[in-house]
Design a protein around this motif. Structure first.
Motif, PDB file in Angstrom:
ATOM      1  N   ASP A 226       9.672 -26.764 -27.189  1.00 44.44           N
ATOM      2  CA  ASP A 226       8.808 -25.739 -27.370  1.00 44.44           C
ATOM      3  C   ASP A 226       9.604 -24.143 -26.664  1.00 44.44           C
ATOM      4  OD1 ASP A 226       6.820 -23.525 -26.384  1.00 44.44           O
ATOM      5  OD2 ASP A 226       5.362 -24.892 -26.842  1.00 44.44           O
ATOM      6  N   TRP A 227       9.929 -23.249 -27.582  1.00 44.77           N
ATOM      7  CA  TRP A 227      10.924 -22.148 -27.322  1.00 44.77           C
ATOM      8  C   TRP A 227      10.182 -21.337 -26.016  1.00 44.77           C
ATOM      9  CZ3 TRP A 227      15.904 -22.269 -28.003  1.00 44.77           C
ATOM     10  CH2 TRP A 227      16.385 -22.996 -29.122  1.00 44.77           C
ATOM     11  N   ASP A 228       8.919 -21.197 -26.151  1.00 44.05           N
ATOM     12  CA  ASP A 228       8.226 -20.037 -25.445  1.00 44.05           C
ATOM     13  C   ASP A 228       8.242 -20.952 -23.733  1.00 44.05           C
ATOM     14  OD1 ASP A 228       7.800 -18.239 -27.125  1.00 44.05           O
ATOM     15  OD2 ASP A 228       5.693 -19.363 -27.731  1.00 44.05           O
ATOM     16  N   GLU A 229       8.193 -22.156 -23.975  1.00 46.80           N
ATOM     17  CA  GLU A 229       7.937 -22.963 -22.630  1.00 46.80           C
ATOM     18  C   GLU A 229       9.689 -23.037 -21.865  1.00 46.80           C
ATOM     19  OE1 GLU A 229       7.642 -27.484 -21.478  1.00 46.80           O
ATOM     20  OE2 GLU A 229       5.681 -26.626 -22.270  1.00 46.80           O
ATOM     21  N   HIS A 230      10.424 -23.009 -22.894  1.00 45.06           N
ATOM     22  CA  HIS A 230      11.948 -22.947 -22.534  1.00 45.06           C
ATOM     23  C   HIS A 230      12.277 -21.840 -21.878  1.00 45.06           C
ATOM     24  CE1 HIS A 230      16.194 -24.063 -22.452  1.00 45.06           C
ATOM     25  NE2 HIS A 230      16.315 -22.714 -22.965  1.00 45.06           N
ATOM     26  N   PHE A 231      11.940 -20.690 -22.152  1.00 45.33           N
ATOM     27  CA  PHE A 231      12.228 -19.307 -21.869  1.00 45.33           C
ATOM     28  C   PHE A 231      11.456 -18.997 -20.777  1.00 45.33           C
ATOM     29  CE2 PHE A 231      14.307 -18.695 -26.091  1.00 45.33           C
ATOM     30  CZ  PHE A 231      15.401 -18.669 -25.870  1.00 45.33           C
ATOM     31  N   ALA A 232      10.289 -19.741 -20.593  1.00 53.68           N
ATOM     32  CA  ALA A 232       9.527 -19.357 -19.250  1.00 53.68           C
ATOM     33  C   ALA A 232      10.353 -19.624 -18.050  1.00 53.68           C
ATOM     34  CB  ALA A 232       8.166 -19.899 -19.176  1.00 53.68           C
ATOM     35  N   GLY A 233      10.389 -18.560 -17.311  1.00 51.77           N
ATOM     36  CA  GLY A 233      10.959 -18.840 -15.738  1.00 51.77           C
ATOM     37  C   GLY A 233      12.657 -18.787 -16.052  1.00 51.77           C
ATOM     38  N   ARG A 234      13.073 -18.814 -17.093  1.00 48.14           N
ATOM     39  CA  ARG A 234      14.558 -18.682 -17.162  1.00 48.14           C
ATOM     40  C   ARG A 234      15.269 -17.290 -16.906  1.00 48.14           C
ATOM     41  NH1 ARG A 234      17.419 -23.620 -17.683  1.00 48.14           N
ATOM     42  NH2 ARG A 234      15.563 -25.098 -17.688  1.00 48.14           N
TER      43      ARG A 234
ATOM     44  N   TYR B 231      -0.289 -39.910 -30.216  1.00 46.15           N
ATOM     45  CA  TYR B 231       0.511 -39.061 -30.578  1.00 46.15           C
ATOM     46  C   TYR B 231       0.019 -37.613 -30.533  1.00 46.15           C
ATOM     47  CZ  TYR B 231       2.934 -43.126 -32.186  1.00 46.15           C
ATOM     48  OH  TYR B 231       3.600 -44.311 -32.487  1.00 46.15           O
ATOM     49  N   GLN B 232       0.486 -36.941 -29.468  1.00 41.83           N
ATOM     50  CA  GLN B 232      -0.225 -35.592 -29.145  1.00 41.83           C
ATOM     51  C   GLN B 232       0.818 -34.469 -29.585  1.00 41.83           C
ATOM     52  OE1 GLN B 232      -2.127 -35.449 -25.610  1.00 41.83           O
ATOM     53  NE2 GLN B 232      -3.382 -37.563 -26.025  1.00 41.83           N
ATOM     54  N   LEU B 233       0.379 -33.421 -29.694  1.00 39.49           N
ATOM     55  CA  LEU B 233       1.348 -32.182 -30.107  1.00 39.49           C
ATOM     56  C   LEU B 233       1.664 -31.775 -28.480  1.00 39.49           C
ATOM     57  CD1 LEU B 233      -0.934 -29.998 -32.473  1.00 39.49           C
ATOM     58  CD2 LEU B 233       1.270 -31.241 -33.007  1.00 39.49           C
ATOM     59  N   ILE B 234       3.140 -31.621 -28.539  1.00 38.54           N
ATOM     60  CA  ILE B 234       3.585 -31.071 -27.366  1.00 38.54           C
ATOM     61  C   ILE B 234       3.431 -29.580 -26.820  1.00 38.54           C
ATOM     62  CG2 ILE B 234       5.307 -32.886 -27.328  1.00 38.54           C
ATOM     63  CD1 ILE B 234       7.248 -30.439 -28.149  1.00 38.54           C
ATOM     64  N   SER B 235       2.855 -28.791 -27.802  1.00 39.27           N
ATOM     65  CA  SER B 235       2.551 -27.490 -27.473  1.00 39.27           C
ATOM     66  C   SER B 235       1.045 -27.264 -27.568  1.00 39.27           C
ATOM     67  CB  SER B 235       3.413 -26.641 -28.264  1.00 39.27           C
ATOM     68  OG  SER B 235       3.081 -25.033 -28.219  1.00 39.27           O
ATOM     69  N   LYS B 236       0.703 -26.274 -26.607  1.00 35.02           N
ATOM     70  CA  LYS B 236      -0.719 -26.048 -26.606  1.00 35.02           C
ATOM     71  C   LYS B 236      -1.116 -25.052 -27.932  1.00 35.02           C
ATOM     72  CE  LYS B 236      -1.511 -26.474 -21.726  1.00 35.02           C
ATOM     73  NZ  LYS B 236      -1.604 -25.960 -20.467  1.00 35.02           N
ATOM     74  N   LYS B 237       0.084 -24.229 -28.398  1.00 32.40           N
ATOM     75  CA  LYS B 237      -0.280 -23.408 -29.608  1.00 32.40           C
ATOM     76  C   LYS B 237       0.650 -23.640 -30.578  1.00 32.40           C
ATOM     77  CE  LYS B 237      -2.472 -19.591 -26.533  1.00 32.40           C
ATOM     78  NZ  LYS B 237      -2.181 -18.188 -26.086  1.00 32.40           N
ATOM     79  N   PRO B 238       0.744 -24.672 -31.268  1.00 32.54           N
ATOM     80  CA  PRO B 238       1.893 -25.284 -32.093  1.00 32.54           C
ATOM     81  C   PRO B 238       1.664 -24.419 -33.294  1.00 32.54           C
ATOM     82  CG  PRO B 238      -0.219 -26.630 -32.412  1.00 32.54           C
ATOM     83  CD  PRO B 238      -0.453 -25.676 -31.248  1.00 32.54           C
ATOM     84  N   ARG B 239       2.872 -24.065 -33.743  1.00 33.58           N
ATOM     85  CA  ARG B 239       3.036 -23.266 -35.161  1.00 33.58           C
ATOM     86  C   ARG B 239       2.299 -24.252 -36.246  1.00 33.58           C
ATOM     87  NH1 ARG B 239       7.582 -22.128 -32.146  1.00 33.58           N
ATOM     88  NH2 ARG B 239       7.735 -20.138 -31.649  1.00 33.58           N
ATOM     89  N   ASN B 240       2.720 -25.677 -36.142  1.00 34.08           N
ATOM     90  CA  ASN B 240       2.123 -26.477 -37.306  1.00 34.08           C
ATOM     91  C   ASN B 240       1.042 -27.581 -36.589  1.00 34.08           C
ATOM     92  OD1 ASN B 240       1.962 -28.626 -39.174  1.00 34.08           O
ATOM     93  ND2 ASN B 240       4.047 -28.465 -39.761  1.00 34.08           N
ATOM     94  N   PRO B 241       0.150 -27.732 -37.257  1.00 33.87           N
ATOM     95  CA  PRO B 241      -0.872 -28.340 -36.271  1.00 33.87           C
ATOM     96  C   PRO B 241      -0.655 -30.061 -36.531  1.00 33.87           C
ATOM     97  CG  PRO B 241      -1.897 -27.631 -38.494  1.00 33.87           C
ATOM     98  CD  PRO B 241      -0.729 -26.880 -38.246  1.00 33.87           C
ATOM     99  N   PHE B 242       0.299 -30.286 -37.448  1.00 35.63           N
ATOM    100  CA  PHE B 242       0.617 -31.849 -37.585  1.00 35.63           C
ATOM    101  C   PHE B 242       1.727 -32.102 -37.068  1.00 35.63           C
ATOM    102  CE2 PHE B 242      -1.500 -29.997 -41.443  1.00 35.63           C
ATOM    103  CZ  PHE B 242      -3.038 -31.170 -41.391  1.00 35.63           C
TER     104      PHE B 242
END
Length: 332
Positions: A79-87, A7-18
């Protein structure tokens, strides 16, 4: 829990580390719900739970919160940042709304009207609706202004009535299937492998392939009832071409002969007008469960007076993922 190999975090810079998970309790009635919430508050205040309820302390000790279903549950995480990237942010964005399924047609119609009104009040538009009684599914495909998504990203649920509606089970910011990038296909010909014969037994649900590509010419059969090819140029036919090549040839570096049967391709991806690079995604008006329901019936049952498109198919390849629906909670 902390991330692990499984089980891994889907974001490279998560707001919550858990990594969080949820348990869903279905209460018999509102009285039972109120009783459960009351017991939770008593336990938080170190009060006695009363006769017969003490075993709940062992459950409560592992919980962070107990609350009714709310906006944070309806909004599928991404991941909101990932969603808006390229949109492209100055045009409407597609969202998929799954309503609580009502067995009564009258109640389904009433809930759909209420949610449609909320979409329109937010400046959006409902494009498609679908009810699949056999699996208890009721969904709407809509477009909404960027401002609505920005409010959701900021957690301003109070200003987005849609995510607060009791008729909404899930609101997915996008129902698009975003395929991963693949390698270029540089081969100029199909080698000496003879062209396939007989009927296809493999069906590929993906993008439209470049059927006249030297590696694919005479080796794929394209069944495109939604005419997705008309929305794409040849240089945009990427993922379907990659996947069709893999189905026909396997690893190009192994120099193996081509498949002895043709591959049936049923396109479900098309270049998106929402992205700057027109990446291939599911059409903005398609609801994923409804599309899959329709595709499999086209293949094996036919449509109206049309014969089945692939009654002999034994293997279906669907190498498309939805980043807005990770396996973090209940599957639709």
């Amino acid at each position: 829990m902390e991330p692990t190999d499984e089980y891994q975090l889907i974001s490279k810079k998560p707001r919550n580390p858990f990594i969080r998970s949820c348990l869903h309790a279905v209460c018999l009635n509102e009285t039972a719900l109120k009783n459960l919430l009351s017991l939770w508050r008593k336990w938080k205040q170190n009060q006695s739970l009363g006769h017969g309820y003490s075993p709940l302390r062992e459950l409560f000790a592992h919980l962070k919160d107990v609350r009714p279903w709310g906006p944070q549950d309806r909004l599928k995480m991404l991941d909101w940042d990932e969603h808006f990237a390229g949109r492209i942010t100055d045009q409407p964005h597609a969202i998929e709304i799954e309503l609580w399924y009502r067995h009564s047609p009258q109640k389904r119609l009433a809930s759909q009207r209420e949610v449609t009104a909320l979409v329109e009040q937010a400046g959006g538009q409902v494009h498609t609706s679908a009810v699949i009684e056999q699996i208890g599914y009721h969904g709407l495909k809509c477009t909404v202004p960027t401002d609505v998504l920005l409010d959701l990203a900021r957690g301003n649920f109070g200003s987005v009535h849609l995510v607060r509606s009791a008729n909404v089970m899930y609101l997915r910011v996008t129902g698009q299937g975003l395929p991963i990038a693949g390698p270029p296909i540089d081969a100029v010909s199909g080698g000496d492998s003879p062209l396939p014969a007989s009927e296809p037994v493999v069906c590929l649900l993906d993008g439209v392939p470049a059927a006249n590509h030297p590696l694919l010419q005479g080796r794929v059969i394209v069944h495109d009832p939604d005419d997705l090819l008309s929305n794409a140029t040849v240089d945009e036919l990427k993922h379907g071409t990659w996947m069709a090549s893999a189905a026909v040839w396997g690893d190009l570096g192994s120099n193996e002969p081509a498949a002895r049967r043709p591959v049936l391709v049923r396109p479900i991806l098309t270049p998106s007008d929402e992205t700057a690079d027109r990446s291939e995604e599911l059409p903005a008006t398609e609801l994923v469960p409804d599309l899959m329901w329709r595709v499999f019936r086209e293949l094996f049952e036919g449509k109206g007076t049309e014969a089945p498109a692939g009654s002999q198919i034994a293997v279906v390849n669907l190498s498309v993922g939805d980043p807005a629906s990770p396996f973090d909670s209940i599957l639709s």
